[in-house]
Structures are given as structure tokens and as C-alpha cells.
Design a protein around this motif. Structure first.
Motif, PDB file in Angstrom:
ATOM      1  N   GLN A 125      47.646  39.848  31.483  1.00 12.80           N
ATOM      2  CA  GLN A 125      46.948  40.801  30.607  1.00 12.80           C
ATOM      3  C   GLN A 125      47.908  41.775  29.960  1.00 12.80           C
ATOM      4  O   GLN A 125      47.503  42.612  29.163  1.00 12.80           O
ATOM      5  CB  GLN A 125      45.911  41.562  31.417  1.00 12.80           C
ATOM      6  N   VAL A 126      49.181  41.658  30.318  1.00  9.74           N
ATOM      7  CA  VAL A 126      50.167  42.579  29.761  1.00  9.74           C
ATOM      8  C   VAL A 126      50.425  42.198  28.306  1.00  9.74           C
ATOM      9  O   VAL A 126      50.477  41.013  27.969  1.00  9.74           O
ATOM     10  CB  VAL A 126      51.466  42.492  30.586  1.00  9.74           C
ATOM     11  N   TRP A 127      50.537  43.200  27.464  1.00  6.58           N
ATOM     12  CA  TRP A 127      50.879  42.940  26.063  1.00  6.58           C
ATOM     13  C   TRP A 127      52.255  42.316  25.987  1.00  6.58           C
ATOM     14  O   TRP A 127      53.145  42.773  26.662  1.00  6.58           O
ATOM     15  CB  TRP A 127      50.822  44.258  25.288  1.00  6.58           C
ATOM     16  N   PRO A 128      52.539  41.310  25.198  1.00  7.03           N
ATOM     17  CA  PRO A 128      51.615  40.530  24.368  1.00  7.03           C
ATOM     18  C   PRO A 128      51.321  39.171  24.960  1.00  7.03           C
ATOM     19  O   PRO A 128      51.071  38.234  24.224  1.00  7.03           O
ATOM     20  CB  PRO A 128      52.442  40.367  23.106  1.00  7.03           C
ATOM     21  N   ILE A 129      51.404  39.048  26.293  1.00  7.80           N
ATOM     22  CA  ILE A 129      51.367  37.702  26.890  1.00  7.80           C
ATOM     23  C   ILE A 129      50.075  36.981  26.534  1.00  7.80           C
ATOM     24  O   ILE A 129      50.088  35.818  26.115  1.00  7.80           O
ATOM     25  CB  ILE A 129      51.532  37.812  28.424  1.00  7.80           C
ATOM     26  N   SER A 130      48.921  37.693  26.661  1.00  4.41           N
ATOM     27  CA  SER A 130      47.669  36.984  26.420  1.00  4.41           C
ATOM     28  C   SER A 130      47.580  36.513  24.977  1.00  4.41           C
ATOM     29  O   SER A 130      47.066  35.424  24.706  1.00  4.41           O
ATOM     30  CB  SER A 130      46.496  37.890  26.764  1.00  4.41           C
ATOM     31  N   CYS A 131      48.137  37.321  24.056  1.00  2.00           N
ATOM     32  CA  CYS A 131      48.073  36.919  22.648  1.00  2.00           C
ATOM     33  C   CYS A 131      48.976  35.722  22.374  1.00  2.00           C
ATOM     34  O   CYS A 131      48.586  34.790  21.666  1.00  2.00           O
ATOM     35  CB  CYS A 131      48.464  38.084  21.749  1.00  2.00           C
ATOM     36  N   THR A 132      50.179  35.740  22.936  1.00  3.34           N
ATOM     37  CA  THR A 132      51.059  34.592  22.679  1.00  3.34           C
ATOM     38  C   THR A 132      50.483  33.345  23.318  1.00  3.34           C
ATOM     39  O   THR A 132      50.505  32.261  22.717  1.00  3.34           O
ATOM     40  CB  THR A 132      52.467  34.845  23.236  1.00  3.34           C
ATOM     41  N   LEU A 133      49.946  33.515  24.535  1.00  2.00           N
ATOM     42  CA  LEU A 133      49.326  32.349  25.168  1.00  2.00           C
ATOM     43  C   LEU A 133      48.150  31.861  24.325  1.00  2.00           C
ATOM     44  O   LEU A 133      47.995  30.645  24.114  1.00  2.00           O
ATOM     45  CB  LEU A 133      48.841  32.709  26.569  1.00  2.00           C
TER      46      LEU A 133
END
Lengths: 219, 1072
Positions: free
Chosen positions: A182-190
Motif C-alpha cells: 500500500q506504500v506509494w507508488p507500489i500499488s499503482c505500479t503493480l
């Protein structure tokens, strides 16, 4: 002819998708303490790099691309430089959009820019490969009657899926689950990567399904 | 246009929504009135002074001192000890001291299960076991602003009796009991991950304090166990460590107790298996209570009936009587009998006396409460009264006879106390599921109603559809009322209203279904992306994390939707001019309908700029947000603090200049817009308001800010003047704005008529007059502004049937500002209103208001451009209808600016200062401050709802001149702008109704979602902290915005009537 084209596209997409998996697996062997969450930027750039290289190689080998008017060296060089510039602009554009969507402006700017680089690789780079550095053509492609070949249609689908994936990836960030992704930006890149992979799978399937309805204008 | 049907439909739909909200809230939010009386020792126990010996306080208290150790979340399981348990879990068998004491010294120690009432949150529990009452979600008291307990409570009574109360531990107590302690050592309780700060702080101080002797009552509130539960859950080694530490504490405290001291060890609530609490499951409510006294206190076990479970409220009267203080006024607890003496061991108060005092006090509270509030059912009240009078007479008899109280009487006294408690509980602490369900279904029906009405608006306007539902509702409501009267003897309004609302909804839907069987209500249309965004918004209301970060969620969704609009247009191929190779186009398309490429380019560019402005202001708006308690690292916006609190003078000046600049920009932009469309020419009162009142009010506001920002001690000799200015300036601004608003209402037309040519008189046969508005041909006007003008074509050309040009007949009258005749008063009204609302906010919020203006302007322009660009696709029949996307954007923007103006859906974040703008000395009544605070809180809802009709007008205002004419239609060279509405009154009313229904639908669905969240998650940990306040704010926001919608619509109606009478006046003149 139709089936051959779809089959070719499906295999090209399979190669690109496998490159994503390779980019996830390979660094685990080479880099110590590699993990997708822990050393996220390493994973991100490895995916971006491999997708970029494989994309360029596949489309160059398949010979898909804009028709070149001139074949001189200087023209090619100028196209290359323009492509690089466009890529850079698209990174900045995505960075701005992501910040406007509410990403922190100063802190973790590197992470935000990396997300922008990944998104550009997944979207703009494919546009550059298929359409060349031609913004007019890009805008044209993303309209209902804009696709002029199966490759254009697949570009529509994968680009849309990547962007929507990144957008959906922002959803879990406010939740209080305390998960590492949930840390930025991991969820977005995933999300973007998963969306991209979904698009790669969905494009041939969708085109195959709608092959009767699809009619392309001759360029 | 049809004014009355549209207004009536709107009022009806709003009423149905209100009934739904009222029903649900009535079943969900339990309200209790706070009785602000306190007990004193001098209170007479017997009516009429019949009994000489009737002191409320026992003369000789059993204990002089008491140590209360509160171990937060000490579940009853934690306190039990099972020697047979070979492999205890981390939370089992960790407090052996309790069991040791109970088994070795049965006359000195007792361990009970201590049952709390929901909500099992710490603050509510502290309130519960100090007042002895059952706190509900809203305790309606005198002060909403601070959390201090004003009801009579133990701490207050102890202070009154001169006891020295020393407190240490959880700092929640300090906000609940400000200045009540003799000495206090609070420690920060906010960080749930910190297990040790509070406990270690207490441990460092408790033993020296106990030995020091400067105390009578020592309260220590340990938080470690609770925080450990939240962080790790009970089944974790850290819990074992924490409980072992508590065991040591209890042992050490017991070792230091004097003979006249009572020790109370208690948990305020339990915890679930995951370590959470707040709900009403038995795991959460059951805590432990351990009582110990160094001197023998209890009867031998077995000699008396021991209670198995002690309700939490019972501690209050017990402690009060043991310490010799009056029982707090609102306590509904029951004394713990084993702690009082029986006939065998007479020390202190006997059981009978204690019970009698308790019964008397509870009865007195019940009488007071039932005279104040009507929520206790009357039949149970009469029953309780009869019971009390019986007990009272029996007790008096036995006292006069000198006999001890018989055990039967004791039992009936206990029963009386229990039944009072249960009665109160039923009316304060239980949901009413039936009411909630009916409320939910009424709300759901109202939402469907809105959707159906918006889809069928054109049909609905042409036929009267309201009669049957209203009659149906009235009949059913009456029947329910009569039925209740017959069966129960009294009428409960909620059920009548609910029945009426439901039946009128059902009858309307049934009729509309029968009338329109063809699939006009396609459900597939609900899946439009704009409505998907709305769905996401509603879904986000069901999660506490999303509600906590609501401001960002809404901004994110707004950003998405506003980027979607141009992408969608591009997808439809409308953003760019079509390629020049038109020869390949299928012949079905009419080529004349395409826009010229230059126009398309210009519109697209405008649109992209608007999207940029919109998204940019969305981003900037994030910097004005306030912070919730739950958002740990968040910093509230610096613009939220009033200027007088800014210490640095340079920073203060900067803030002031910024605010002033945005105020000026607000006024200038409004003025500029009105002038641009030629609305400032007429000599009418509205124009007067726009030209003079608006700037004057702005000046007053600016001066008021300057005055209120001056530090108090800087101009001592001018103090009187400053005080006067603080009263006069804002009041003057209010008065000016009020005057402006009433002027706008009085004469909303901003049209300036100029006669140009002498009117020609004609014969008496007057055909039905016809009028039309068109663009000016006077080069002067063209040069200056875009001024649409009205031609009154002379009748001859009409009679001859010749579409005469201006040079043909000669224009009779020019009208300036006719093209924006509807939108100008609305814009002016919103501008004036916005200024007044701004005055109620902290000064820094002027920037946020400017942002609001910019954003709504960008939104309107975006909508106008996309309407123009997509006008090719739209069928001409529903020319005015506003699509979903701008309506959803508009409604979400209202919610976004709720956050951007520094508000949050929590009660502590209400900006109470608004009540004192212009009234620095405070108020006498409650109506005025409540109105001011409501206006402040819902200012963005009000502004967006009032200005909602602008969505309908704006595409017409921004209509491209010259292009429509070039289509060769019958309009000629006219840019008729809003006169189009006048020409198609039927379409105008249906489009207006549709727009309003859509707006109400979007807001209503959000209310419905938060109502669902409250209903589904009523046992959720966060229900009282997140969902219930959210529901309150959403529901009151809906009420406020629906009223504002009605105001906006009725202004439009007013303008329409005025325009009608203007034309009526003009036409006979022209025809004379």
C-alpha cells in the motif's frame, strides 16, 4: 490473412508479457535481497527497461511501424531524437497528472517520476513504436473510428488497460490494512503492470472475437 | 413555462426524502437530554418533610479514601484464574493476585463481571461510570463545542464535598473534567502503538502519591492493555507482559492501602478476539471489577445472594454512598448490596437505607427527565410511578414502626431500580430496526423516484401526475393515524409519515410504469461512466478509511471525471475537426450539421484550458483541508486559523493581503461577467445591487478582517473603536448583502431597453404578438460588448408573413442583457450569498472561495464547450437537457468544497467562531447562532445547489454566434441565447425539472449510501466516530442543499414571470 495477423500479434504479446515475468525473476538471481516491495524501484526499472527493449525489438523485427517517407540517415536520426524527446515529455506529463491526482509534490518525487516512466513505457513507447513520433496520429488512434489496423486496436486496448490499472491501483492506498504494497507508488505500479498484462491478453482475444465487425480503412 | 407543477414535484420529492431521513435517524440515533441539575446533601429525601431523619448523604461514610485503578479494556476473561489450566494463553492466568485475594480473604475482596453498555468506547465509558447514566451518541446538552461533562458526576460531587481527587493516566479525562482535579498527571493517549508511556508515567507517580497522603480519591487510568489489544490483539506475548505488570501494580497498591481505604480495580470495557472494541458483543461489554478493602467489608460467601454480573452504572451509587457523597443526579445505577451492612454486622449504612436513598434519587431523576423529554413511553412511566408510591409508603411505614426493612421490600426496591434502568436503556441505548428499515426503504424509493422523474421529465411536465400520489399518501397517512389512535390511544407521527411517503412513492412508480411500458427506463443507462463515478463515491462511504480521507477521495473522483469528458469527446471523434476528406462520408450524415473547423479548434482549446483550470484548482484545493483526528501525520491548513492567532506579523500581513486580493478578485470577476453580457446597463434595483452593494459589502468585509486581526493590546486607546467596529462592520456587510438579495428577488430583471425607432401604430386587429431576441446590429454595441438585443419586429412584417430583416421593418426596441436574463440574477445572487458566507469563515478561506468561483466557472465552461462540440450527436428534441456528467461533477464539487472550506464530517471540527461574527458578545437565543453555524458549515452545498440551474443556462450563454445562423435555419442571424428557453417553454420546464431531479438524485444517493453504511455497520468499531457523524453531516447537507435547490429554482421561476410580464408590457406598446 486475418488469422495470421492475430496470431502474430498474440505471439508478440506473449513475448512482451514473458519479458515482464523475466524482469521480475531475473533480478532475484542477480541482485541480493531483491523483492518487489523492498527494492521496488529496481523492479520497476527492470520491468520498464525490459518492456522497452522487447517492444522495440519485436516491432522492429515484425516491421510494424509508420511508413517512412525518406530513408536518409539524417531523417532517421531526427526521428530518433524526436522520439526520445516525446518520451521525456510524456514522462513529465504523466508525472504532472499523477501529482494533480494527489500524489505528494516534493517528498517521494523520485518514486512518482518512476511511476511516470513506467506508465510512459507501457503506453507512449508503444505509440512511438507503432505510430512514430506523430501526436496527431496518437490523438486519432484514441477515437472510435481511429484504428487503422489490428495493431492500432491492440494499442488502444493495452494503453487503456495500463492507465486504468494505474488508476485502480490508487484505490487501496487510503485503506488501513498496513500492507507493504500500500506504500506509494507500489500499488499503482503493480496496477499499471497488471493492467498492461491484462491488455496484452485481452487485445488478441477481443480482436478475434470481433473480427467480423472490425473493418479498417486502408491507409 | 409551467412553474407550479415543477415546483410542486420538487417539493414533493424533497418531502419524501426528508421523511426517509427522519425515520432512519429516529431509529438509529438515540438522543438523550442532559439533565443539568446536581444533587446536594441538603436534598430532602421525604416529600413534605414528613421524616426528620432524611439526609441525602450518610453521616458517617464507610470509607474515607478510595483508590480507583482503571485498566482500559480489562476483559473479564483476563481477570479469571484457572489453576487447572496447564498451558495458559498469553492473556490467561496473568492476574493471579485477584484470585488469591478472593479465595484467601473472602470478606475483603470480590471479583465481579462488570458489564458496560454500548458504545464501548473509552470516552463514552468514562462518562458512563462517572455519571451513572447511559450515554447515547448525542447527549443534547448545553455545550456542543467542548467534550467536558456537564452532567452531575462523581468527580464533581467529590470536589463539592472537599475531597482531594488526584488523577493520573489517560488524558481523555482532562478534556472531560477540566479543572475538577486537585492534582492531575495526564499522559498522551492518542498513539495506539505506544504501549508504555501512560503506564510508566503512572507507575513513576502512583506510589509516592499514595505514600504522600495529599489525596482522598486517587484515580489511575492505565492504557497499556487496551493499546496492546489494538496493536497485537489479546493473543500475543506482549499482552502477557502487560497483564503481569498490572498484576504487580495491584499487589503493590494493596500493600500500601490504609484501613479506611477502598480499592477498585476495573476495566472500562472488554475487547474482541482481535483486540477491538466499540460494539455491543459480550466480549466487548464484559470487563472485570475487583473490590478490595483491608478491613472486612463483605458478608461471608453464601450468606447472601451475590450478583453475578454488575452493570457498569451500579458503581456510581455504590461508591457515592460508601464515600458519603450524594449520588449524582442522573444516575440510574443500583447500589451493590453486598457492600452494605446487614442486620448481623451493623457498620455504616444498612442495605435498606442505601436502597431507599437510591430509589428516591432514581425516582427524582425519572420525574425530572420525563418532564423535560417525551421519549420514555407514558404507559411504563405510569407503571413506575405506581410502583414507587407503593414502595415509598411501605418504607415509611416500616421506618415509623422502627422495624428494619423487610427482605420483600428490598427485593421490590431492587426490581424497581432494575425496571427504571431497563426503561431508560430501551429508549436511549437500543436501535429501532423497524424504523431504520422503513426509513431505508423510503429513501431508496425516493432515489428511484428521482431517477424515474429525471428520465420522464418531458412526459411528467405535460401531464399532472402528482395528484394521485399525494392523495394516496394523505389517505394512507390518515388511515395509519386513525389506526394508531384506535389501537394505542396516541399518534406517533413517524409511522404516519412513513406510511404516507411509502404509499405515495409506490403509487407514483406504479402509475409511471403503467404509463410508459416501453423501455424508456433502460437500466443500461445507469452504467454510464458518470454514474459509475457516483457509484464509486457511494461505495467509498461504506469504508471508514475512505470516509476519513473523504476530501482526497472526492478530489480524485472529480479529477477523473473531468479528465474523462475530453477523452470521451476524442473517442467520439468530436474533439478535433473532421479530416477534410469528406467525400468518403456516408450520405446519411447531413454535411450542413458539421461545425466549421476553426470553431471546433477554438472550442477544443477553450475546453482543454478549462480542464486545466479545473484540475489545477482541484489540486490547489487540497491545501485548504483540515485534519481529522484519525489522520496521524496530517497538518491542518495554515489558512484555517484566524488572522488574530497568527503570531508572526509579516506572515499575518501576507495572509491578509492574499485574502483581500481574493476578495477583490471575487467581486471583480462577478462585475466583469455581468458587464460582459450587458447586464449592468439598466437603471433597475438589481443592477444597483450589483454595482454598489457588492463592492460596498466587500469593503466592509475587508475592513472587518483588518479590525479583527489587530492584536488586542496594540492600540489601547482605540479599543472602544475596535470593539465597535467588530460589531458594526460585519453587521453592515450582512445588512447590505441582505438588501442586495431582497432587491434581486424583488426585481430580478437586468434588461435595459432602448427604443430605437419610432413605433408605428396599426389597426385594432392584433394578431397574437410574437417577439424574438437577436444579436445587436448596432456597430457600437458590437464594438463594446457582446450585447444581445431584442427586436420587436413590427407587426406589418408579421402580418405579411415576410421574415423581415431589421432594415426591413426597423427594430423597435433593443434590449441589453436579454441573452443572460435568467443566469444574471442567479450569478448575482450566488455572488452576494457567497460573500456573506465568506464573512462567516476564517479570513484565509477567501482564497478557497476564489478557487470555488474559478472551479465552478471552469466546470460550467467545460460543460458548455462539450455541449457545443457534441451538439452534432444530440437529437434536437431534447436540446436543453443536461447530461449526467456535469451534474455529478457539480454535486461532487459541492462535497469537495465542503472539505476545501476547512470542514470535516466530525462534530469537533465545526467552526463555532461563525456564530460570533458580528456578535462578539455572544447571543441570547439559540436560533441565530445555529443558523450562522449551519450557513458556515454547509456554505459550499448552498452555493452549488442554488447555482445548479446555471448548468442549464451556460451552454446557451456560451452559444457561438454566427454559426447557428449559418446553418440556414429559421433563426436568421440571431444569437438568441437564453431566449431559446423562452421560445420553448415546454422544453425549458422539462429540462429544468430533469436537471433538478438529477441533482437531487446525485445528492440523495449519497445520503442513501451513508445511511446504508450506518445501518450495515452499526456494530462496527468506528460507527460512532466515523459513520454516524458522516450520516448526520450528509443528511443535514442534503436538507440544506435541497432547500437551496428550491430557492434557486424559484428564482428562475421569478425571473421567468418577470420576463413574461416585460414582454406583455412591450408588445401592446409596439402594437399600439
Amino acid at each position: 490473412m486475418w488469422d495470421a495477423e492475430i496470431r502474430g500479434m498474440a505471439s508478440a504479446h506473449a513475448i512482451i508479457a514473458s519479458s515482464v515475468f523475466m524482469a521480475t525473476v531475473m533480478p532475484a538471481v542477480l541482485v541480493e535481497k531483491f523483492s518487489v516491495y523492498g527494492t521496488h524501484l529496481v523492479w520497476l526499472y527492470s520491468v520498464a527497461g525490459s518492456v522497452a527493449v522487447v517492444n522495440i525489438a519485436v516491432y522492429w523485427l515484425l516491421g510494424i511501424g509508420p511508413p517512412t517517407k525518406k530513408n536518409t540517415l539524417s531523417y532517421k536520426v531526427s526521428r530518433l531524437i524526436r522520439s526520445c524527446l516525446y518520451f521525456l515529455f510524456s514522462c513529465l506529463f504523466f508525472h504532472t497528472v499523477v501529482v494533480l491526482y494527489g500524489a505528494p509534490l516534493l517528498e517521494s518525487a523520485v518514486e512518482t517520476f518512476s511511476l511516470a516512466v513506467l506508465l510512459s513505457t507501457l503506453t507512449t513507447l508503444r505509440c512511438l513504436c507503432i505510430l512514430g513520433p506523430n501526436v496527431q496520429a496518437w490523438i486519432r488512434v484514441f477515437s472510435r473510428d481511429g484504428a487503422m489496423s489490428v495493431w492500432d486496436t491492440s494499442l488502444q486496448i493495452t494503453t487503456g488497460c495500463s492507465v486504468v490499472g494505474a488508476w485502480l491501483g490508487a484505490f487501496p492506498i487510503p485503506l488501513d490494512w498496513d500492507r507493504p504494497w500500500q506504500v506509494w507508488p507500489i500499488s499503482c505500479t503493480l496496477g499499471a503492470t497488471i493492467g498492461f498484462l491484462t491488455g496484452l491478453v485481452a487485445a488478441p482475444v477481443w480482436i478475434h472475437w470481433h473480427r467480423k465487425q472490425l473493418t479498417y480503412k486502408i491507409k | 413555462m409551467k412553474r407550479l407543477p415543477v415546483l410542486a414535484l420538487l417539493v414533493w420529492v424533497c418531502a419524501v426524502f426528508y421523511v426517509g431521513i427522519f425515520l432512519f435517524v429516529g431509529g438509529f440515533l438515540l438522543v438523550r437530554l442532559e439533565v443539568n441539575r446536581t444533587s446536594t446533601c441538603a436534598d430532602v429525601l421525604f416529600p413534605g418533610g414528613a421524616e426528620p431523619k432524611g439526609d441525602f448523604c450518610p453521616t458517617e461514610p464507610r470509607f474515607r479514601r478510595v483508590v480507583v485503578l482503571i485498566i482500559d479494556a480489562l476483559k473479564s476473561d483476563f481477570a479469571r484464574y484457572d489453576p487447572a489450566n496447564e498451558a495458559p494463553r498469553p492473556y490467561e492466568n496473568k492476574l493471579p493476585v485477584l484470585n488469591e485475594m478472593v479465595s484467601t480473604q473472602p470478606s475483603r475482596a470480590r471479583l465481579y463481571t462488570f458489564r458496560a453498555d454500548p458504545p464501548t468506547t473509552t470516552m463514552q465509558r468514562i462518562k458512563g461510570f462517572t455519571t451513572g447514566s447511559l450515554p447515547t451518541f448525542i447527549d443534547v446538552g448545553n455545550n456542543f463545542a467542548s467534550s467536558a461533562i456537564l452532567e452531575d458526576n462523581l468527580v464533581h460531587q467529590l470536589g463539592q464535598m472537599g475531597k482531594r481527587v488526584v488523577f493520573m493516566g489517560d488524558d481523555t479525562w482532562m478534556s472531560l473534567f477540566p479543572k475538577k482535579f486537585h492534582r492531575s498527571l495526564p499522559f498522551p493517549s492518542f498513539n495506539v502503538k505506544d504501549l508504555h508511556t501512560v503506564d510508566n508515567g503512572i507507575l513513576q507517580n502512583i506510589y509516592p502519591t499514595m505514600e504522600g497522603g495529599d489525596w482522598d480519591v486517587l484515580i489511575a487510568h492505565f492504557l497499556g492493555v487496551d493499546h496492546c489489544g489494538h496493536r497485537f490483539g489479546p493473543d500475543h506475548p506482549a499482552m502477557a507482559e502487560k497483564l503481569t505488570q498490572m498484576d504487580e501494580v495491584i499487589r503493590a497498591v494493596i500493600g500500601r492501602l490504609g484501613n479506611d481505604t477502598l480499592l477498585v480495580v476495573m476495566g472500562d470495557h472488554g475487547m474482541t478476539d482481535t483486540g477491538d472494541h466499540g460494539g455491543e458483543s459480550q466480549k466487548e461489554t464484559d470487563a472485570a471489577l475487583f473490590l478490595y478493602s483491608p478491613s472486612p467489608l463483605f458478608p461471608n460467601p453464601g450468606s447472601q445472594v451475590e450478583p453475578e454480573v454488575v452493570p457498569q452504572t451500579d458503581l456510581v451509587p455504590t461508591l457515592a454512598l460508601l464515600l458519603g457523597i450524594p449520588i449524582p443526579y442522573s444516575s440510574v445505577g443500583q447500589v451493590l448490596l453486598p457492600l452494605f451492612s446487614t442486620a448481623e454486622s451493623p457498620t455504616g449504612l444498612s442495605q435498606g437505607e442505601a436502597l431507599w436513598i437510591n430509589v428516591r434519587q432514581v425516582n427524582r431523576f425519572l420525574e425530572t427527565y420525563s418532564s423535560m423529554a417525551k421519549d420514555i413511553p407514558p404507559e411504563s412511566l405510569t407503571q413506575l410511578r405506581a410502583e414507587f408510591s407503593r414502595i415509598s409508603s411501605e418504607y415509611l411505614k416500616s421506618v415509623q414502626e422502627g422495624k428494619p426493612v423487610s427482605s420483600e421490600l428490598q427485593v421490590s426496591m431492587q426490581e424497581y431500580l432494575t425496571s427504571v434502568r431497563e426503561t431508560c436503556r430501551a429508549s436511549w441505548a437500543r436501535f429501532n430496526p423497524l424504523k431504520m428499515a422503513v426509513g431505508l426503504s423510503v429513501l431508496a424509493g425516493a432515489c428511484i423516484l428521482c431517477y424515474v422523474l429525471s428520465e420522464l421529465s418531458s412526459v411528467v411536465v405535460s401531464r399532472g401526475v402528482l395528484k394521485v400520489p399525494v392523495v394516496c399518501g394523505v389517505v394512507v397517512g390518515g388511515v395509519v393515524a386513525v389506526g394508531q389512535l384506535a389501537s394505542q390511544g396516541y399518534v406517533e407521527a413517524a409511522w404516519c409519515l412513513g406510511g404516507a411517503a411509502l404509499s405515495s412513492e409506490v403509487s407514483f412508480l406504479w402509475r409511471s410504469r403503467r404509463n410508459h411500458p416501453r423501455g424508456r427506463l433502460a437500466l443500461a443507462r445507469l452504467l454510464a461512466p458518470a454514474l459509475l463515478v457516483l457509484l464509486l463515491r457511494c461505495a467509498s462511504l461504506l469504508s471508514d478509511s475512505y470516509v476519513v480521507s473523504e476530501g482526497r477521495v472526492v478530489t480524485f473522483l472529480l479529477c477523473t471525471l473531468s479528465l474523462y469528458v475530453p477523452l470521451r469527446l476524442n473517442w467520439d471523434g468530436l474533439l478535433l475537426p473532421p479530416p477534410p476528406s469528406d467525400s468518403q462520408k456516408p450520405p446519411g450524415l447531413v454535411p450542413a450539421l458539421t461545425l466549421p473547423p476553426s470553431v471546433v479548434r477554438r472550442e477544443s482549446a477553450t475546453m482543454l484550458v478549462c480542464v486545466g483550470v479545473l484540475v489545477g484548482s482541484l489540486y490547489l484545493s487540497l491545501s485548504f483541508h483540515n485534519c481529522r483526528e484519525e489522520q496521524g501525520a496530517c497538518q491542518p491548513s495554515p489558512f484555517l486559523s484566524p488572522l488574530s492567532r497568527v503570531q508572526d506579523s509579516r506572515l499575518r500581513n501576507l495572509h491578509y493581503v492574499l485574502s483581500l486580493a481574493s476578495l477583490a478578485a471575487w467581486a471583480y470577476l462577478l462585475h466583469r461577467w455581468l458587464r460582459h453580457y450587458g447586464n449592468l446597463n439598466s437603471p433597475g434595483v438589481t443592477v444597483f445591487a450589483a454595482r454598489f452593494l457588492l463592492p460596498l459589502a466587500s469593503i466592509c468585509t475587508g475592513l472587518h478582517w483588518a479590525v479583527s486581526a489587530t492584536p488586542e493590546d496594540s492600540f489601547r486607546n482605540l479599543a472602544d473603536l475596535i470593539g465597535l467596529a467588530q460589531v458594526v462592520l460585519p453587521r453592515a456587510a450582512f445588512a447590505l448583502l441582505g438588501l442586495g438579495l431582497s432587491l434581486v428577488w424583488l426585481d430580478p430583471l437586468t434588461v435595459f431597453l432602448k427604443e430605437r425607432a419610432p413605433l408605428q401604430s396599426r389597426g385594432p386587429s392584433v394578431p397574437p404578438p410574437k417577439y424574438r431576441a437577436s444579436t445587436g446590429i448596432s456597430p457600437q454595441a458590437e464594438l463594446h460588448h457582446l450585447i444581445p438585443q431584442l427586436y420587436q419586429r413590427i407587426r406589418r412584417s408579421l402580418e405579411d408573413g415576410v421574415p423581415g430583416g431589421p432594415e426591413d421593418g426597423g427594430p423597435a426596441v433593443e434590449a441589453y442583457g436579454l441573452g443572460t436574463v435568467y443566469s444574471a440574477p442567479l450569478v448575482l445572487l450566488c455572488g452576494l450569498f457567497g460573500l456573506g458566507l465568506l464573512l462567516l469563515h476564517p479570513e484565509g478561506m477567501a482564497l478557497a472561495f476564489l478557487l470555488l468561483l474559478l472551479e465552478s466557472g471552469a466546470l460550467l465552461h467545460l460543460h458548455a464547450c462539450s455541449t457545443t462540440l457534441s451538439s452534432l450527436q444530440r437529437a434536437p428534441s431534447n436540446g436543453f437537457s443536461v447530461p449526467w456528467a456535469p451534474v455529478v461533477l457539480w454535486s461532487l464539487a459541492a462535497c469537495q468544497f465542503f472539505h476545501t472550506t476547512g470542514h470535516l464530517p466530525t462534530f469537533p471540527s465545526i467552526q463555532w467562531n461563525a456564530a460570533f461574527v458580528g456578535f462578539p458578545q455572544g447571543h441570547t437565543g439559540t436560533l441565530l447562532p445555529a443558523t450562522l453555524v449551519t450557513l458556515n458549515t454547509f456554505s459550499s452545498h448552498i452555493l452549488f445547489a442554488v447555482s445548479c440551474p446555471l448548468l442549464l443556462f451556460w451552454p446557451l450563454v456560451c452559444e457561438i454566434r454566427g454559426w447557428k445562423g449559418s446553418r440556414g435555419g429559421e433563426e436568421g442571424e440571431d444569437a438568441v441565447m437564453e431566449m431559446r428557453l423562452r421560445e420553448n417553454p415546454q422544453q425549458f420546464s422539462s429540462a429544468l425539472l430533469q436537471l433538478m431531479m438529477r441533482y437531487l438524485f446525485v445528492s440523495g444517493v449519497q445520503v442513501f449510501a451513508s445511511v446504508c453504511a450506518a445501518a450495515i455497520l452499526r456494530r462496527h468499531l468506528m460507527v460512532w466516530k466515523v459513520f454516524a457523524p458522516k450520516l448526520m453531516f450528509e443528511a443535514s447537507g442534503f436538507v440544506v442543499s435541497s432547500v437551496s435547490v428550491l430557492v434557486g429554482v424559484s428564482l428562475v421561476m421569478r425571473v421567468d414571470a418577470a420576463v413574461g410580464s416585460l414582454f406583455k408590457k412591450l408588445v401592446p406598446e409596439a402594437s399600439r
